[in-house]
Motif scaffolding. Sequence first.
Motif, PDB file in Angstrom:
ATOM      1  N   ASN A 116       5.645 -23.786  14.586  1.00  0.00           N
ATOM      2  CA  ASN A 116       6.766 -23.237  13.815  1.00  0.00           C
ATOM      3  C   ASN A 116       6.341 -22.075  12.928  1.00  0.00           C
ATOM      4  OD1 ASN A 116       5.282 -24.600  11.876  1.00  0.00           O
ATOM      5  ND2 ASN A 116       7.070 -25.485  10.863  1.00  0.00           N
ATOM      6  N   GLY A 117       5.052 -21.720  12.983  1.00  0.00           N
ATOM      7  CA  GLY A 117       4.528 -20.657  12.136  1.00  0.00           C
ATOM      8  C   GLY A 117       4.194 -19.405  12.923  1.00  0.00           C
ATOM      9  N   PHE A 118       3.679 -18.406  12.234  1.00  0.00           N
ATOM     10  CA  PHE A 118       3.331 -17.155  12.900  1.00  0.00           C
ATOM     11  C   PHE A 118       2.152 -17.340  13.849  1.00  0.00           C
ATOM     12  CE2 PHE A 118       0.808 -17.086   8.963  1.00  0.00           C
ATOM     13  CZ  PHE A 118      -0.449 -16.746   9.438  1.00  0.00           C
ATOM     14  N   VAL A 119       2.039 -16.433  14.794  1.00  0.00           N
ATOM     15  CA  VAL A 119       0.893 -16.390  15.696  1.00  0.00           C
ATOM     16  C   VAL A 119      -0.153 -15.455  15.098  1.00  0.00           C
ATOM     17  CG1 VAL A 119       0.052 -15.685  17.968  1.00  0.00           C
ATOM     18  CG2 VAL A 119       2.258 -16.855  17.756  1.00  0.00           C
ATOM     19  N   TYR A 120      -1.355 -15.960  14.953  1.00  0.00           N
ATOM     20  CA  TYR A 120      -2.488 -15.147  14.501  1.00  0.00           C
ATOM     21  C   TYR A 120      -3.219 -14.707  15.767  1.00  0.00           C
ATOM     22  CZ  TYR A 120      -6.354 -13.811  11.344  1.00  0.00           C
ATOM     23  OH  TYR A 120      -7.298 -13.110  10.622  1.00  0.00           O
ATOM     24  N   LEU A 121      -2.985 -13.466  16.180  1.00  0.00           N
ATOM     25  CA  LEU A 121      -3.517 -12.962  17.441  1.00  0.00           C
ATOM     26  C   LEU A 121      -4.759 -12.118  17.207  1.00  0.00           C
ATOM     27  CD1 LEU A 121      -3.244 -12.430  20.525  1.00  0.00           C
ATOM     28  CD2 LEU A 121      -1.716 -10.523  19.944  1.00  0.00           C
ATOM     29  N   GLN A 122      -5.828 -12.445  17.925  1.00  0.00           N
ATOM     30  CA  GLN A 122      -7.056 -11.645  17.836  1.00  0.00           C
ATOM     31  C   GLN A 122      -6.740 -10.217  18.244  1.00  0.00           C
ATOM     32  OE1 GLN A 122     -10.214 -13.131  20.305  1.00  0.00           O
ATOM     33  NE2 GLN A 122     -11.725 -11.683  19.517  1.00  0.00           N
ATOM     34  N   ALA A 123      -7.098  -9.259  17.402  1.00  0.00           N
ATOM     35  CA  ALA A 123      -6.664  -7.877  17.593  1.00  0.00           C
ATOM     36  C   ALA A 123      -7.473  -7.100  18.616  1.00  0.00           C
ATOM     37  CB  ALA A 123      -6.701  -7.141  16.252  1.00  0.00           C
ATOM     38  N   LYS A 124      -8.732  -7.510  18.830  1.00  0.00           N
ATOM     39  CA  LYS A 124      -9.597  -6.763  19.740  1.00  0.00           C
ATOM     40  C   LYS A 124     -10.321  -7.731  20.676  1.00  0.00           C
ATOM     41  CE  LYS A 124     -10.599  -3.055  16.408  1.00  0.00           C
ATOM     42  NZ  LYS A 124     -11.667  -2.320  15.694  1.00  0.00           N
ATOM     43  N   PRO A 125     -10.528  -7.316  21.921  1.00  0.00           N
ATOM     44  CA  PRO A 125     -11.223  -8.206  22.859  1.00  0.00           C
ATOM     45  C   PRO A 125     -12.705  -8.308  22.537  1.00  0.00           C
ATOM     46  CG  PRO A 125     -10.830  -6.064  23.863  1.00  0.00           C
ATOM     47  CD  PRO A 125     -10.125  -6.047  22.530  1.00  0.00           C
ATOM     48  N   ILE A 136       0.877  -8.499  22.923  1.00  0.00           N
ATOM     49  CA  ILE A 136       2.042  -8.827  22.100  1.00  0.00           C
ATOM     50  C   ILE A 136       3.293  -8.937  22.955  1.00  0.00           C
ATOM     51  CG2 ILE A 136       3.567  -7.939  20.287  1.00  0.00           C
ATOM     52  CD1 ILE A 136       1.050  -6.829  18.914  1.00  0.00           C
ATOM     53  N   LYS A 137       3.468  -8.008  23.871  1.00  0.00           N
ATOM     54  CA  LYS A 137       4.632  -8.058  24.766  1.00  0.00           C
ATOM     55  C   LYS A 137       4.602  -9.315  25.629  1.00  0.00           C
ATOM     56  CE  LYS A 137       5.347  -3.052  25.056  1.00  0.00           C
ATOM     57  NZ  LYS A 137       5.241  -1.837  25.908  1.00  0.00           N
ATOM     58  N   TYR A 138       3.419  -9.692  26.092  1.00  0.00           N
ATOM     59  CA  TYR A 138       3.291 -10.898  26.910  1.00  0.00           C
ATOM     60  C   TYR A 138       3.728 -12.138  26.123  1.00  0.00           C
ATOM     61  CZ  TYR A 138       1.131 -14.784  29.424  1.00  0.00           C
ATOM     62  OH  TYR A 138       0.914 -15.978  30.070  1.00  0.00           O
ATOM     63  N   LEU A 139       3.244 -12.264  24.896  1.00  0.00           N
ATOM     64  CA  LEU A 139       3.582 -13.429  24.086  1.00  0.00           C
ATOM     65  C   LEU A 139       5.086 -13.498  23.810  1.00  0.00           C
ATOM     66  CD1 LEU A 139       0.624 -13.446  21.517  1.00  0.00           C
ATOM     67  CD2 LEU A 139       0.937 -14.940  23.506  1.00  0.00           C
ATOM     68  N   LYS A 140       5.684 -12.358  23.573  1.00  0.00           N
ATOM     69  CA  LYS A 140       7.136 -12.341  23.346  1.00  0.00           C
ATOM     70  C   LYS A 140       7.897 -12.683  24.620  1.00  0.00           C
ATOM     71  CE  LYS A 140       7.131  -9.157  19.429  1.00  0.00           C
ATOM     72  NZ  LYS A 140       7.562  -7.830  18.898  1.00  0.00           N
ATOM     73  N   PRO A 166       6.774 -14.577  14.110  1.00  0.00           N
ATOM     74  CA  PRO A 166       6.043 -13.307  13.931  1.00  0.00           C
ATOM     75  C   PRO A 166       4.657 -13.356  14.565  1.00  0.00           C
ATOM     76  CG  PRO A 166       7.091 -13.976  11.883  1.00  0.00           C
ATOM     77  CD  PRO A 166       7.229 -15.134  12.822  1.00  0.00           C
ATOM     78  N   ILE A 167       4.200 -12.210  15.022  1.00  0.00           N
ATOM     79  CA  ILE A 167       2.863 -12.082  15.596  1.00  0.00           C
ATOM     80  C   ILE A 167       2.049 -11.162  14.696  1.00  0.00           C
ATOM     81  CG2 ILE A 167       1.502 -11.328  17.581  1.00  0.00           C
ATOM     82  CD1 ILE A 167       3.949 -11.942  19.343  1.00  0.00           C
ATOM     83  N   TYR A 168       1.038 -11.741  14.050  1.00  0.00           N
ATOM     84  CA  TYR A 168       0.150 -10.999  13.165  1.00  0.00           C
ATOM     85  C   TYR A 168      -1.187 -10.797  13.874  1.00  0.00           C
ATOM     86  CZ  TYR A 168       3.373 -12.329   9.344  1.00  0.00           C
ATOM     87  OH  TYR A 168       4.468 -12.513   8.544  1.00  0.00           O
TER      88      TYR A 168
END
Length: 240
Positions: free
Chosen positions: A153-162, A177-181, A188-190
């Motif tokens: 129910n909270g935001f997604v903390y997405l690793q920004a770089k591979p 980000i587009k894939y997750l959406k 929210p995706i942070y």
Amino acid sequence: MKTKLIGYLSYGYPSIEESIKIADVYAKSGCDVIEISYPTDNAYIDSEYISSRMRLAIEKCNDADAYFNGISKIREENPNVELLLLIYEHSIIELGLNKFIKYCKDNSIEDIILVGTKDDTITNELMKNNLKISCYVTFGMPDNEVEEAKNSNGFVYLQAKPDGKVKEGYDTLDKCIKYLKNVGIKTPIYAGVGISTKEDVNMASKAGADGVFVGSAILKKQHDFKELEAFIKELKSGIE
């Protein structure tokens, strides 16, 4: 809506009082959100740089009420800045679950980064009490992490770089980000981890991140408040 700039606060280091002052600089310089890390002497998931700060904070003060009162002060002095709390599960258990929930509600803290979980017991209780629990997704977006994010129910903390294997066809942050959406994530995706410059912030902002975390890079500027202020303003200028 513009991407939110999220500044990491190593709370309690070098002291609670100094942390309150640093939080004020964050807010006045342009941070939209302050990520407050509740200290522990067993921050086994964090880097040595971060965990050593937590240990030193606990050595100086191990009074939960003092930490709670300090965060209340940060909230009082910066009413227009969002606060999110990073806390280890064992710290919640030591504090007492009901006390922790009451504290969050009293200080208008809804977003929690909960780390070091043993099972879903604490997570489920927090969610039942309308606290939002974030979910970390690595850049490679393995199916199990994506599924957990969909159920959170909270935001997604997405690793920004591979930093290793990536999902085929999703080698840039904007594609991730587009894939997750597209798979149904509505929260929210942070983006964070490896963000340290204005250019990094700009990259995440252009990619469509709802927020961007800046951690160690911002901590290293705290020896001089004027330098810290200038650095945050520089980071903020990277948001489009």
